[in-house]
Design a protein around this motif. Structure first.
Motif, mmCIF file in Angstrom:
data_model
loop_
_atom_site.group_PDB
_atom_site.id
_atom_site.type_symbol
_atom_site.label_atom_id
_atom_site.label_comp_id
_atom_site.label_asym_id
_atom_site.label_seq_id
_atom_site.Cartn_x
_atom_site.Cartn_y
_atom_site.Cartn_z
ATOM 1 N N LEU A 127 6.243 5.614 -8.505
ATOM 2 C CA LEU A 127 5.322 4.582 -8.861
ATOM 3 C C LEU A 127 6.132 3.497 -9.562
ATOM 4 C CD1 LEU A 127 2.062 6.144 -9.946
ATOM 5 C CD2 LEU A 127 2.416 4.982 -7.875
ATOM 6 N N ARG A 128 7.104 3.862 -10.280
ATOM 7 C CA ARG A 128 7.951 3.007 -11.150
ATOM 8 C C ARG A 128 8.844 2.036 -10.264
ATOM 9 N NH1 ARG A 128 11.559 5.842 -15.397
ATOM 10 N NH2 ARG A 128 12.522 6.894 -13.698
ATOM 11 N N MET A 129 9.093 2.410 -8.956
ATOM 12 C CA MET A 129 9.782 1.757 -8.217
ATOM 13 C C MET A 129 9.055 0.834 -7.210
ATOM 14 S SD MET A 129 13.079 4.116 -6.743
ATOM 15 C CE MET A 129 11.817 5.653 -6.325
ATOM 16 N N CYS A 130 7.581 0.966 -7.274
ATOM 17 C CA CYS A 130 6.662 0.194 -6.540
ATOM 18 C C CYS A 130 5.632 -0.305 -7.137
ATOM 19 C CB CYS A 130 6.277 0.921 -5.205
ATOM 20 S SG CYS A 130 5.655 2.452 -5.340
ATOM 21 N N SER A 131 5.932 -0.881 -8.492
ATOM 22 C CA SER A 131 4.870 -1.143 -9.479
ATOM 23 C C SER A 131 4.064 -2.447 -8.959
ATOM 24 C CB SER A 131 5.733 -1.444 -10.752
ATOM 25 O OG SER A 131 6.510 -2.359 -10.769
ATOM 26 N N SER A 132 4.231 -2.921 -7.985
ATOM 27 C CA SER A 132 3.620 -4.269 -7.365
ATOM 28 C C SER A 132 2.576 -3.758 -6.470
ATOM 29 C CB SER A 132 4.552 -5.346 -6.940
ATOM 30 O OG SER A 132 5.030 -4.692 -5.939
ATOM 31 N N ILE A 133 2.379 -2.683 -6.196
ATOM 32 C CA ILE A 133 1.429 -2.237 -5.199
ATOM 33 C C ILE A 133 -0.247 -2.712 -5.383
ATOM 34 C CG2 ILE A 133 2.707 -0.219 -4.192
ATOM 35 C CD1 ILE A 133 0.932 1.577 -5.778
ATOM 36 N N ILE A 153 0.706 -1.229 0.013
ATOM 37 C CA ILE A 153 -0.128 -0.088 0.028
ATOM 38 C C ILE A 153 0.958 1.164 0.024
ATOM 39 C CG2 ILE A 153 -1.961 1.513 1.249
ATOM 40 C CD1 ILE A 153 -2.393 -1.429 2.662
ATOM 41 N N LEU A 154 0.448 2.110 -0.901
ATOM 42 C CA LEU A 154 1.422 3.505 -0.857
ATOM 43 C C LEU A 154 0.453 4.439 -0.581
ATOM 44 C CD1 LEU A 154 4.060 5.149 -1.704
ATOM 45 C CD2 LEU A 154 3.028 4.881 -3.994
ATOM 46 N N GLN A 155 0.679 5.535 0.323
ATOM 47 C CA GLN A 155 0.061 6.795 0.518
ATOM 48 C C GLN A 155 1.138 7.961 0.058
ATOM 49 O OE1 GLN A 155 -2.998 8.023 2.536
ATOM 50 N NE2 GLN A 155 -2.220 9.429 1.391
ATOM 51 N N LEU A 156 0.756 8.495 -0.932
ATOM 52 C CA LEU A 156 1.469 9.442 -1.811
ATOM 53 C C LEU A 156 0.898 10.763 -1.498
ATOM 54 C CD1 LEU A 156 4.167 9.802 -3.243
ATOM 55 C CD2 LEU A 156 2.647 9.684 -5.324
#
Length: 509
Positions: A382-388, A362-365
């Motif tokens: 987002l490119r570094m956490c594309s599996s969220i 989970i990403l809270q940006l």
């Protein structure tokens, strides 16, 4: 308020019998109100202010002691502070909740009623001291606690919840004594000084039941050492002058440290031993050589210091953010803030310094764009956490009302716009929530791209900023709906609609 008030039941029963006897003595009158049961009269008096309720004693013998049965006492801001002590002294029942509000009270005023309250309190204490307009400013750090005076906090042996918002009054922590039943303590806008030590007072064995500790806007606290087996939540914010922090708390689940080491030019020194910690918000300088976090194998939510997108070379606070991110390999939820300064023309693009993120679900940006084009920096993340699997995107409004809504023509934020044509696949992303959307061109463009990247998206919720008018909200809703594929469930709310749902505790799907 639960078992904390049970100690006063015997007193209340005795008083009720006495009051009923007084009532029978005046049975020949036609005063139907006074003929009501004591419980009903107490319910009536609870709707009055405490001082007003106490004045009903002059009505008749029947009313003389009814107000003393009140389980809660409220002294509002208009009350004469000199009457608080005598009123509490005259009240004989156990006090389950005491609220005292004053304006620009001095320490001697507080010392006149607080020790009396300590002997009667069996529950919660809420004290708020507001500063009058034109009085000493809250940030007046040149004036030490010794110059203004201070009051000593008595050992509230039976209190369960204590919240003190002091307007920067001086507070002396007692050097001895036990807060035997205290579970929550909040100190806000306080100047601390000896002879007692705050860390010692909130640690075991002096605070054996403390579960939640909050300290905000504190002065005079340079060293805080806490050892507690009961603490579950700790929030420390704006502890100006703090030099060293030491926490040993085996049951601690949530720790928030915000702006506590900024006022010191020296390196922050901290040691945290909290093996059960699930949430860590470290919004402060972080250097792994002096800030030791210990083993945190259960950590599921991490919030580092914000990252400046355009800044000077080797910006120290960016390094703090990156160092903390490198500390953890796998985190279920990451809260990351990207911030743009208003004038960025003389600065460098800093996103290339961010080369890795923990493995997250989970990403809270949070994006504070200040009118700038933010797509490149958000795309980089987002490119570094594309599996969220879940994305919560929040557009943080500027702190100042007059802040720019669009950047100047030719601003360097437009130099990194190739992100719109680069490939990005977020094939695990199922849910997106966008909050505080104001409808700028940059926001709409980025949200549109999210639909393209998230090939498995099932649900998107959008909440507009409070500044968005009804007509603009309707227009934006139509635009966003046009981006969505048929299988995506769209939910679009205005700011007020979202607030009402939260107030009504409507569960999210």
């Amino acid at each position: 308020m639960g078992p904390s008030c049970c100690g006063g039941d015997g007193e209340v029963g005795t008083k009720r019998a006495k009051l009923s006897s007084d009532a029978s003595a005046g049975a020949g009158s036609e005063d139907h109100l006074s003929a009501l049961h004591d419980d009903i009269l107490v319910l009536i008096l609870r709707h009055l202010g405490t001082l007003a309720a106490a004045r009903t004693s002059v009505l008749s013998r029947r009313w003389r002691g009814v107000w003393a049965l009140l389980p809660e006492l409220h002294f509002v801001f208009s009350s004469d502070p000199n009457q608080i002590g005598p009123a509490i002294q005259a009240h004989e029942a156990a006090i389950r909740c005491l609220f005292v509000g004053t304006r620009d009270a001095g320490p001697e005023s507080v010392a006149a009623w607080l020790p009396i309250a300590a002997r009667r309190l069996y529950g919660s204490l809420f004290f708020q001291n507001l500063k009058r307009e034109g009085s000493a400013q809250e940030g007046d750090d040149e004036e030490g606690p010794g110059q203004r005076g201070a009051f000593e906090l008595p050992c509230l042996e039976r209190a369960t919840n204590v919240s003190l918002h002091l307007g920067f009054l001086g507070l002396a922590v007692p050097p001895a004594g036990v807060f035997a039943r205290l579970t929550e303590l909040c100190l806000d806008r306080v100047r601390l000084y000896g002879p007692g030590d705050l860390g010692d007072a909130v640690s075991w064995p002096r605070c054996p039941c403390l579960q939640k500790l909050t300290v905000r806007d504190a002065r005079g606290l340079d060293n805080l050492a806490i050892h507690s087996d009961s603490l579950r939540q700790v929030e420390l914010t704006d502890l100006q002058g703090l030099r060293q922090l030491n926490i040993v708390a085996p049951a601690l689940e949530e720790l928030k440290v915000t702006h506590c080491f900024f006022s010191n030019r020296s390196q922050p020194v901290a040691s945290i031993t909290a093996p059960q910690l699930a949430t860590l918000a470290w919004m402060d300088p972080y250097d792994p050589s002096s800030v030791h976090l210990g083993e945190m194998k259960r950590l599921r939510l991490l919030r580092p210091f914000f990252f400046i997108v355009y800044g000077p070379d080797s910006f120290p606070y960016n390094q703090s953010c990156l160092s903390l991110l490198r500390r953890f390999k796998v985190i279920e939820c990451l809260t990351l803030a990207l911030a743009y300064l208003w004038d960025i023309d003389d600065y460098h693009y800093m996103m290339e310094d961010m080369t890795m993120l923990p493995d997250i679900t989970i990403l809270q940006l949070n994006v504070l764009a200040n009118g700038h084009a933010f797509g490149a920096s958000a795309f980089h993340v987002l490119r570094m956490c594309s599996s969220i699997e879940k994305l919560m995107l929040s557009f943080v409004p500027p702190a100042e009302v007059q802040a720019q809504t669009t950047c100047p023509l030719g601003c360097i934020c437009g130099e990194h716009q190739n992100w719109e044509t680069e490939h990005l696949l977020l094939n695990r992303l199922k849910e997106v929530k966008v909050t505080r959307m104001r409808g700028s061109e940059h926001e709409v463009t980025f949200v549109k791209q999210l639909f393209n990247w998230a090939t498995s998206l099932e649900k998107m919720r959008v909440v507009f900023d409070e500044s968005v008018t009804e007509s603009v909200a309707k227009e934006l809703s139509q635009v966003l709906q046009s981006f969505a594929r048929p299988e995506i469930r769209m939910e679009i709310r205005t700011y007020m609609e979202d607030m009402l749902k939260k107030m009504m505790c409507v569960p999210e799907d």
